[in-house]
Design a protein around this motif. Sequence first.
Motif, PDB file in Angstrom:
ATOM      1  N   SER A 108      32.446  59.507  32.705  1.00 42.74           N
ATOM      2  CA  SER A 108      31.765  60.367  31.734  1.00 42.74           C
ATOM      3  C   SER A 108      31.990  59.944  30.297  1.00 42.74           C
ATOM      4  O   SER A 108      31.207  60.291  29.416  1.00 42.74           O
ATOM      5  CB  SER A 108      32.261  61.813  31.892  1.00 42.74           C
ATOM      6  OG  SER A 108      33.609  61.923  31.465  1.00 42.74           O
ATOM      7  N   GLY A 109      33.073  59.205  30.048  1.00 39.75           N
ATOM      8  CA  GLY A 109      33.498  59.034  28.664  1.00 39.75           C
ATOM      9  C   GLY A 109      34.080  60.351  28.175  1.00 39.75           C
ATOM     10  O   GLY A 109      33.735  61.429  28.680  1.00 39.75           O
ATOM     11  N   ASP A 135      23.687  58.676  35.909  1.00 43.81           N
ATOM     12  CA  ASP A 135      23.377  59.956  36.549  1.00 43.81           C
ATOM     13  C   ASP A 135      23.903  61.083  35.669  1.00 43.81           C
ATOM     14  O   ASP A 135      24.763  60.867  34.816  1.00 43.81           O
ATOM     15  CB  ASP A 135      23.954  60.030  37.968  1.00 43.81           C
ATOM     16  CG  ASP A 135      25.439  59.747  38.032  1.00 43.81           C
ATOM     17  OD1 ASP A 135      26.218  60.701  37.908  1.00 43.81           O
ATOM     18  OD2 ASP A 135      25.829  58.569  38.190  1.00 43.81           O
ATOM     19  N   PRO A 136      23.399  62.299  35.847  1.00 45.59           N
ATOM     20  CA  PRO A 136      23.687  63.385  34.902  1.00 45.59           C
ATOM     21  C   PRO A 136      25.085  63.985  35.060  1.00 45.59           C
ATOM     22  O   PRO A 136      25.706  63.912  36.122  1.00 45.59           O
ATOM     23  CB  PRO A 136      22.610  64.422  35.225  1.00 45.59           C
ATOM     24  CG  PRO A 136      22.279  64.176  36.663  1.00 45.59           C
ATOM     25  CD  PRO A 136      22.396  62.693  36.855  1.00 45.59           C
ATOM     26  N   ALA A 164      28.825  60.956  36.906  1.00 47.30           N
ATOM     27  CA  ALA A 164      29.707  61.987  37.451  1.00 47.30           C
ATOM     28  C   ALA A 164      30.509  61.465  38.636  1.00 47.30           C
ATOM     29  O   ALA A 164      31.219  62.237  39.286  1.00 47.30           O
ATOM     30  CB  ALA A 164      28.900  63.217  37.862  1.00 47.30           C
ATOM     31  N   ASP A 165      30.388  60.160  38.917  1.00 47.46           N
ATOM     32  CA  ASP A 165      31.138  59.498  39.981  1.00 47.46           C
ATOM     33  C   ASP A 165      30.801  60.134  41.334  1.00 47.46           C
ATOM     34  O   ASP A 165      29.771  60.759  41.495  1.00 47.46           O
ATOM     35  CB  ASP A 165      32.643  59.534  39.680  1.00 47.46           C
ATOM     36  CG  ASP A 165      33.386  58.315  40.224  1.00 47.46           C
ATOM     37  OD1 ASP A 165      33.623  58.260  41.443  1.00 47.46           O
ATOM     38  OD2 ASP A 165      33.713  57.413  39.426  1.00 47.46           O
ATOM     39  N   TRP A 166      31.677  59.911  42.316  1.00 53.29           N
ATOM     40  CA  TRP A 166      31.332  60.369  43.665  1.00 53.29           C
ATOM     41  C   TRP A 166      31.208  61.900  43.777  1.00 53.29           C
ATOM     42  O   TRP A 166      30.384  62.375  44.581  1.00 53.29           O
ATOM     43  CB  TRP A 166      32.310  59.807  44.705  1.00 53.29           C
ATOM     44  CG  TRP A 166      33.712  60.338  44.628  1.00 53.29           C
ATOM     45  CD1 TRP A 166      34.788  59.737  44.053  1.00 53.29           C
ATOM     46  CD2 TRP A 166      34.190  61.570  45.173  1.00 53.29           C
ATOM     47  NE1 TRP A 166      35.908  60.529  44.173  1.00 53.29           N
ATOM     48  CE2 TRP A 166      35.562  61.655  44.872  1.00 53.29           C
ATOM     49  CE3 TRP A 166      33.591  62.607  45.885  1.00 53.29           C
ATOM     50  CZ2 TRP A 166      36.351  62.739  45.245  1.00 53.29           C
ATOM     51  CZ3 TRP A 166      34.367  63.697  46.257  1.00 53.29           C
ATOM     52  CH2 TRP A 166      35.727  63.756  45.950  1.00 53.29           C
ATOM     53  N   PRO A 167      31.971  62.719  43.016  1.00 57.26           N
ATOM     54  CA  PRO A 167      31.759  64.167  43.154  1.00 57.26           C
ATOM     55  C   PRO A 167      30.346  64.605  42.762  1.00 57.26           C
ATOM     56  O   PRO A 167      29.774  65.508  43.386  1.00 57.26           O
ATOM     57  CB  PRO A 167      32.808  64.769  42.220  1.00 57.26           C
ATOM     58  CG  PRO A 167      33.890  63.751  42.161  1.00 57.26           C
ATOM     59  CD  PRO A 167      33.152  62.444  42.161  1.00 57.26           C
TER      60      PRO A 167
END
Length: 427
Positions: free
Chosen positions: A119-120, A62-63, A228-231
Amino acid sequence: MKRPLLLSLCAVFLAATLSAASATTSSSLRVGVGRADITPRAGIDRAIAMGGKEVVVENIHDPLTANVVVFEQADARVALVSLDLIAVNPAVFDDIRAGLERDHGITQTLCAVTHTHGSGRPTDGQHERLVSLTLQAAADAIAALEPAIVGHANGELNEGYNRRIVQPDGTVEMMWNNKDHIPSHPVDDTLGVLSIRRAADGQPIATLVNYAVHPVISMNFEELIISADWPGAMARKVEAELGGHCIFLLGAAGDINPYEADMFRYATPAETFAKIEEVASRVAAEVVRTHASLEPADLSADATLAYDSYTLPLGLRRDGPHGEKSHEVELATFLLGQRHAIVTIPGELFVELGMDLRERSPAASTWVMANAYGSSGYIPTMHAACQGGYGATWGTFLEFGAGERLVHQALVSLLYQMEKVKPLEQR
């Protein structure tokens, strides 16, 4: 399922419009938001994965975004910059700030990362691209400036646990994952929501969300899968419900994990990202509920801006109490309408320090904006530093008591900005 929610939101927006119409026209608060896609380019950009290895980015789930909010009131402008990254070279923020000053005359900025572990860490090869894209988002935000009303409310949600488990003998064991949802303390279940709406019609411009839970569900030591994980997922869901932009600011989550932290140790990618969606849905639902709870009286166009920043010389933990104060950190305080405060912290503040700041602050709402400008590692309480554990005696390097010093300086700044400090008497 959405129709009752949307109808209730329409009622809130109508009430907000009436409030805006009756608000004093002497206030000139204007707000604009800009966004840029900073997702690394597959097969081109390189990043440093969680295991420390530099790799070419190949897998994107995801972006990642750069969000910029510009607040303008009279002749004052303040920019808030949030990047969907685990960390960034401080030079990136330095160049973003230099560009904001050069191009738009903005010298007052709040800059931080959301600290998503999916994100790395961008390499120096992404430096120019990150700066250029963020400055374009800032230009878009300035072009979008319009009269605004603002209001704040707190929700409550438990999605995290304290990963430092103090044993009966006083020693500390780390609980990296808590999929059984075993309660641990201290935690901060407060979910802060700042609603920024158009003065003309009450429609959302931006919804800012502050929550103290690490974005580490997508942390993967075997393979870099950009997320971008859960946020990030939460923001997309809030935007789908409310419109406008949703921007996440990480709070004092230095010792707080989501229950499903580090799922890649025991789950497939599909299971991991499905769980991220579940967590994001619950957080988004509470954001939307809290947003809808705002009454017309909670929304105001009278929101003067106050900004201040400090450079604090701190020592290093390894050098002891008499060590040279050779490490400089930056702390900024931003007040919106003498009611809503944001305090930048240059690292990962332990949760008790964030709660202490909020409780003692003279502002009605006070948020920690963690990992600001350039991270100085974990910032524990003095009590935790005496107990040990990750973030308290390893993964931390600022002097003993640095967290309490930062909280104290933030309170001094806010009290002066709100003119709470009485002048000396002449006798």
